[in-house]
Write an enzyme that holds these catalytic residues in place. Structure first.
Site, PDB file in Angstrom:
ATOM      1  CG  ASP A  69       2.925  39.826 -49.305  1.00 42.75           C
ATOM      2  OD1 ASP A  69       3.797  40.458 -48.319  1.00 42.75           O
ATOM      3  OD2 ASP A  69       2.172  39.014 -48.714  1.00 42.75           O
ATOM      4  CD  GLU A 134       0.973  41.885 -43.635  1.00 37.62           C
ATOM      5  OE1 GLU A 134       0.476  42.209 -42.611  1.00 37.62           O
ATOM      6  OE2 GLU A 134       0.380  42.265 -44.630  1.00 37.62           O
TER       7      GLU A 134
END
Length: 376
Positions: A69, A134
């Site tokens: 991400d 994250e």
């Protein structure tokens, strides 16, 4: 190898995987790992996609950890090149995630492919822990995967997290630990009233001010050889109705501690609450532990990373615990040795995020040497 690392980084960057979306990045990674004999396990928790891949079973386990991400690009008109159309320009690869951390993921993959080709019978297992959460709430990502692995007694011995640890040049800084992060949400209650009649009200802003001053000026610890002193910072304050003639009935304050191994979250909570109680405040306080501090002392992983950087970069790296938190905070408490090692972080989360193309090649070489020195 050079063109392969760059090519794969471009493939990953072209996927607009804004937290918690993965946009097929883990499928691309999984396909390459499966070709190298890895067993793949997709762990989907609510809106988050995670990949656990392992080659071998039952031996010492080295793990690469990272995330697919990325943070939002902001106004794409501010970018020199479209953020999800990876572009090479004057020796740099531009795109959201180039440095944080799709470049690292590409380097991990090509390093592992070369290592398995050169050492197919190495007496150790290799794993990959990849998440799409994250940069966001970090609830259903690495934390949940580690909990799952712990439940079935799968333990990581050594882990390299591909966060962009370098400051000026690749490999100059590696993170062998991180400070803990503890957030407090404090509400102090008063009595709303007219500013002309303060005797009929109770101003919570005035009540909180002395206690807040004491918290700000408190020396929490003096740090130690590996960590700077613990810091306390107020991040948000909200009070009042917006009217200039109304004493507020409450004040909401958010603050954060970045703390060293000299303290625990419980000790901090006790000291904060003792100060608030001393000032006879009527308050509610909620705590959120974002992660405890961790430190990887000198040992097999630190020594392998130091030797790899010396070999490939030609200088000695510096160990550091500075900066924010990372997913290493979820891995280290299991007993794993954890190091963060990745590209230069000067442009992460910024417009025109980029990574030096030659650093992708060099990072792959450094990761390869880490595997070689640790496992062979």
């Amino acid at each position: 190898m050079s063109s392969e690392t760059l090519k794969f980084a471009r493939e990953l960057i072209s996927r607009p995987s804004i937290t918690p979306e993965d946009e097929g990045c883990q499928q691309l990674i999984g396909e390459r790992l499966a070709a190298q004999g890895f067993n793949l396990e997709s762990m989907i928790f609510e809106d988050t996609t995670n990949l656990w891949a392992r080659r071998g079973q039952g031996r010492k386990l080295f793990c690469f950890a990272g995330h697919t991400d990325v943070v939002p690009p902001g106004d794409i008109n501010d970018w020199q090149f479209p953020p999800f159309e990876p572009t090479t320009h004057e020796g740099y690869l531009y795109g959201r995630g180039a440095a944080d951390m799709k470049g690292s993921l590409a380097a991990m993959i090509t390093a592992t492919e070369r290592f398995i080709k050169d050492y197919p019978n190495v007496d150790a297992d290799i794993g990959f822990l990849i998440t799409s959460d994250e940069e966001g709430p970090f609830i259903n990502g690495t934390k949940r995967v580690i909990e799952t692995l712990q439940e079935r007694n799968e333990n990581i011995d050594w882990c390299i997290v591909g966060e962009p640890s370098s400051t000026d040049t690749l490999g100059d800084i590696v993170k062998n630990g991180r400070r803990g992060s503890l957030t407090g949400d404090l509400t102090v209650l008063g009595i709303q009233g007219h500013v002309a009649y303060p005797h009929l009200a109770k101003n919570p802003v005035h009540d909180l001010a002395p206690a807040l001053s004491e918290l700000i000026n408190e020396e929490w610890d003096q740090g130690n050889a590996s960590f700077p002193p613990t810091t306390f910072q107020v991040s948000n304050i909200q009070a009042g109705t917006g009217a200039g003639n109304v004493i507020p009935g409450r004040i909401d304050t958010q603050f954060n501690f970045r703390f060293s191994t000299e303290l625990t979250a419980e000790k901090i909570k006790q000291r904060v609450e003792a100060i608030l109680d001393k000032h006879s405040l009527k308050y509610h306080l909620q705590w959120k532990l974002n992660g405890p501090p961790f430190l990887t002392e000198s040992g097999a992983l630190v020594e392998a990373v130091q030797a790899a950087i010396e070999h490939e970069c030609g200088f000695s790296t510096t160990l550091s615990t500075a900066g924010g938190t990372s997913d290493g905070r979820f891995i280290a408490p299991t007993g794993a040795q954890v190091i963060e090692l990745g590209p230069v972080n000067a442009t992460i989360h910024k417009v025109n995020e980029c990574v030096k193309i030659s650093d992708l090649d060099k990072l792959s070489d450094v990761y390869y040497r880490c595997l070689e020195k640790l496992l062979c």
